[in-house]
Design an enzyme around this catalytic site. Structure first.
Site, PDB file in Angstrom:
ATOM      1  N   CYS A 124     -18.344   5.527  11.058  1.00 31.11           N
ATOM      2  CA  CYS A 124     -18.052   6.738  10.271  1.00 31.11           C
ATOM      3  C   CYS A 124     -19.063   6.787   9.129  1.00 31.11           C
ATOM      4  O   CYS A 124     -18.702   6.776   7.961  1.00 31.11           O
ATOM      5  CB  CYS A 124     -16.605   6.776   9.783  1.00 31.11           C
ATOM      6  SG  CYS A 124     -16.067   5.320   8.882  1.00 31.11           S
ATOM      7  N   ASP A 179      -8.772  -7.098  15.397  1.00 30.79           N
ATOM      8  CA  ASP A 179      -9.292  -6.818  14.054  1.00 30.79           C
ATOM      9  C   ASP A 179      -9.360  -8.136  13.311  1.00 30.79           C
ATOM     10  O   ASP A 179      -8.493  -8.992  13.473  1.00 30.79           O
ATOM     11  CB  ASP A 179      -8.442  -5.809  13.287  1.00 30.79           C
ATOM     12  CG  ASP A 179      -9.255  -5.151  12.171  1.00 30.79           C
ATOM     13  OD1 ASP A 179      -9.777  -4.030  12.383  1.00 30.79           O
ATOM     14  OD2 ASP A 179      -9.403  -5.770  11.099  1.00 30.79           O
ATOM     15  N   GLY A 211      -5.913   3.871  14.923  1.00 29.02           N
ATOM     16  CA  GLY A 211      -5.981   5.297  15.248  1.00 29.02           C
ATOM     17  C   GLY A 211      -6.583   5.536  16.625  1.00 29.02           C
ATOM     18  O   GLY A 211      -6.012   6.243  17.462  1.00 29.02           O
TER      19      GLY A 211
END
Ligand SMILES: C[S@@+](CC[C@H](N)C(=O)[O-])C[C@H]1O[C@@H](n2cnc3c(N)ncnc32)[C@H](O)[C@@H]1O
Length: 441
Positions: A379, A281, A264
Site C-alpha cells: 500500500c 503474520d 482483510g
C-alpha cells in the site's frame, strides 16, 4: 463534529492536543488515542486527524507567531488550534468558538501558565490571518502538509500526478465496505443500507462505497459478518490472485497469505474461494485480529505467528497454488486513513523496507507450485516499493512471468482508465500489485 451530549470542546481539544504531542514524539495515532477516555475518543480522533492533515500549515503558522517553540504541550495545543482555524472555509468551528475553547483548554490543563500566550497567538492570527497564511504558503511543507523529503520524492516519482495525490491525502477517505459473498450480495446489502436511509454505490466486484462516512457500529450487518471495511484498491487483491488460477481437481486449493494481519485480504480470499489457507503474520498480537475477523465472517484458516521469510520454521514442504505477499511497506498509499503516517516515517525507512520486501519475495517464490502464482502487493505510492522491486526480481528469475497487473494505483491520477471498476474519480488508496506466474517445471 459535536452533539449535545458530547464533552465540552475544550476537553476534546485537551485530549486531541495530548495525542498530537504523543504523535510528534513518535507514537502512532492509534496508540496515542488508546489512552483517551472512551467517551472522548471519537471527538478527539476527529480533531487529531484534522490537525495531522494540516500539520505542515499549522507548524509554519506557529513559527510565524512565535519564533521559539513553546513547551511541547503548549505547542501541541497551539498547532492543533491553528490547524483547525486557519482555513475558515473548512473549519469545523467558528474562529471565536475555537479560540475561546483552546484558551479554556490551556487554562484548565497543564498549560495553565501559558494560557495568555495561547490567547495572544491565536487572536493575533485572527487579526493578521491573510498575511500570515500568504507567508506560510511559501513553505512547501505548509502548502502540501507532508515532510519535505516526501514531497520531493513524489515530485520525482510522479511528475504528472504528485500535486493531485498530495492534495487527496489531506481529505478523509470515503467509507468502503466489502460485502461477504458467503453471507450476502452487493445488491442485497445496498438495499439494506438504503432501507435505513444510507446511500451506497457499488464499486468493483464486492464493494459498496458510502460517500458520507458513518460510524461503523451504526451500519447494519457488521456483527453478523455481512461485510468488512476495506478500501476499493485493497479489494482487488483476492480477485487478481484467484481469477484464471488453475484449480487442482484431486485436492483443495492451497493458498498462503504471507503477511496477513489483520486479515482483510485473507478473509476476502476465503469469501471468494473454497481453499486451504495458511495466514502468517510475524506479530502474534496482530494474529489475534485475524482470528477475530475470520470468526465474525464465518471463515476458517490456519493462522500462525511466524516470520514468513524464515521458511524452515513454519513450512510443511507442500507447495502453494497461490501466494499473496502483501508486504510491509511505508503505507504511503493510505495516508488518507492514517494521517499520522506521513509525519512518523523517515526517508531512511524506505531503504529498510525495500530490503524486507526483497527478502520476503526471495524466500517465498520457491514455495509457489509450478504453474502457480504470487501476487506482490504494497500500500505504497513509491515505485521503490513496487515497480522497482518487481523489475529487480524479474531480472534474476527467468522462470517468473509477469501476468497482466494493475501496477501502481495512484489515487486521483490523471491516467486514462481507472484500475478499480466503477471508480472514475479514482477515490481509492494508493496500492501496487504485480501478479507473477511460475513457469511449469
Ligand atoms: C500491509 S500489512 C498486511 C495487511 C493484510 N494483508 C490485510 O489485508 O489485512 C503487513 C503485515 O505484514 C506483517 N509482517 C511484517 N513483516 C513480516 C514477516 N517477515 N513475516 C510475516 N509478516 C510480516 C506485519 O505485522 C503486518 O501485519
Amino acid at each position: 463534529m459535536s452533539t449535545t451530549q458530547a464533552p465540552p470542546l475544550w476537553r476534546q481539544l485537551q485530549a486531541a492536543a495530548a495525542a498530537l504531542q504523543a504523535v510528534r514524539a513518535g507514537q502512532s495515532a492509534t496508540t496515542a488515542l488508546a489512552t483517551v477516555a472512551p467517551a472522548l475518543r471519537p471527538a478527539a480522533q476527529a480533531l487529531l486527524f484534522h490537525a495531522l492533515r494540516q500539520l505542515g500549515r499549522a507548524e509554519a503558522l506557529r513559527s510565524l507567531l512565535a519564533k521559539r517553540a513553546p513547551a511541547p504541550p503548549v505547542d501541541a495545543l497551539l498547532c492543533l488550534a491553528l490547524a483547525l482555524v486557519w482555513d475558515e472555509a473548512n473549519a469545523p468551528y467558528t474562529p471565536f468558538t475555537l479560540v475561546d475553547q483552546a484558551v479554556e483548554a490551556a487554562r484548565r490543563g497543564g498549560a495553565r501558565a501559558q494560557s495568555g500566550f495561547v490567547n495572544a497567538c491565536l487572536r493575533r492570527f485572527l487579526r493578521e490571518r491573510e498575511a500570515l497564511v500568504a507567508t506560510s504558503a511559501r513553505d512547501p511543507v505548509a502548502q502540501w502538509n507532508h515532510p519535505r523529503w516526501w514531497i520531493a520524492r513524489m515530485q520525482r516519482d510522479w511528475p504528472q500526478d504528485w500535486q493531485a495525490v498530495l492534495r487527496a491525502s489531506d481529505h478523509a477517505a470515503p467509507l468502503t465496505l466489502r460485502v461477504n459473498r458467503r453471507r450476502s450480495t452487493v445488491a442485497a446489502m445496498q438495499a439494506r443500507l438504503q432501507a435505513e436511509g444510507i446511500a451506497a454505490q457499488p464499486i468493483g466486484d464486492d464493494g459498496l462505497l458510502l460517500p458520507r462516512p458513518r460510524p461503523v457500529p451504526e451500519l447494519p450487518g457488521y456483527a453478523e459478518g455481512a461485510w468488512s471495511v476495506q478500501d476499493a484498491a485493497a479489494q482487488l487483491a483476492a480477485p487478481l490472485l484467484l481469477q484464471g488460477l488453475a484449480r487442482p481437481t484431486d485436492r483443495p486449493l492451497r493458498l498462503l497469505d504471507a503477511c496477513a494481519a489483520p486479515g482483510g485480504k485473507t478473509a476476502h480470499l476465503l469469501e471468494c474461494a473454497d481453499a486451504e489457507l495458511t495466514a502468517l503474520d510475524v506479530d502474534p498480537a496482530r494474529c489475534a485480529r485475524i482470528h477475530e475477523n475470520l470468526a465474525r465472517l464465518g471463515l476458517a484458516a490456519e493462522v500462525r505467528a511466524a516470520d514468513a521469510a524464515d521458511v524452515a520454521a513454519w513450512w510443511d514442504g507442500r507447495p502453494f497454488d497461490a501466494i499473496l505477499l502483501d508486504a510491509p511497506c511505508s503505507a504511503s498509499g493510505i495516508v488518507r486513513r492514517h494521517p499520522d503516517v506521513r509525519w512518523l516515517r523517515r526517508e531512511s525507512d524506505i531503504a529498510q523496507l525495500v530490503v524486507q520486501q526483497d527478502r520476503l519475495l526471495q524466500a517465498l517464490w520457491p514455495l509457489v507450485a509450478p504453474g502457480g502464482r504470487l501476487l506482490f502487493a504494497t500500500c505504497s505510492v513509491f515505485p521503490a516499493e513496487g515497480r522497482e522491486r518487481i523489475e529487480t526480481f524479474l531480472a534474476h528469475h527467468s522462470e517468473a512471468r509477469l501476468l497482466p497487473s494493475p501496477g501502481h494505483l495512484i489515487p486521483c491520477s490523471a491516467a486514462a482508465a481507472p484500475a478499480v471498476p466503477d471508480n472514475r474519480p479514482r477515490d481509492n488508496d494508493g496500492f501496487f500489485y504485480s501478479l507473477l506466474e511460475k513457469g511449469p517445471r
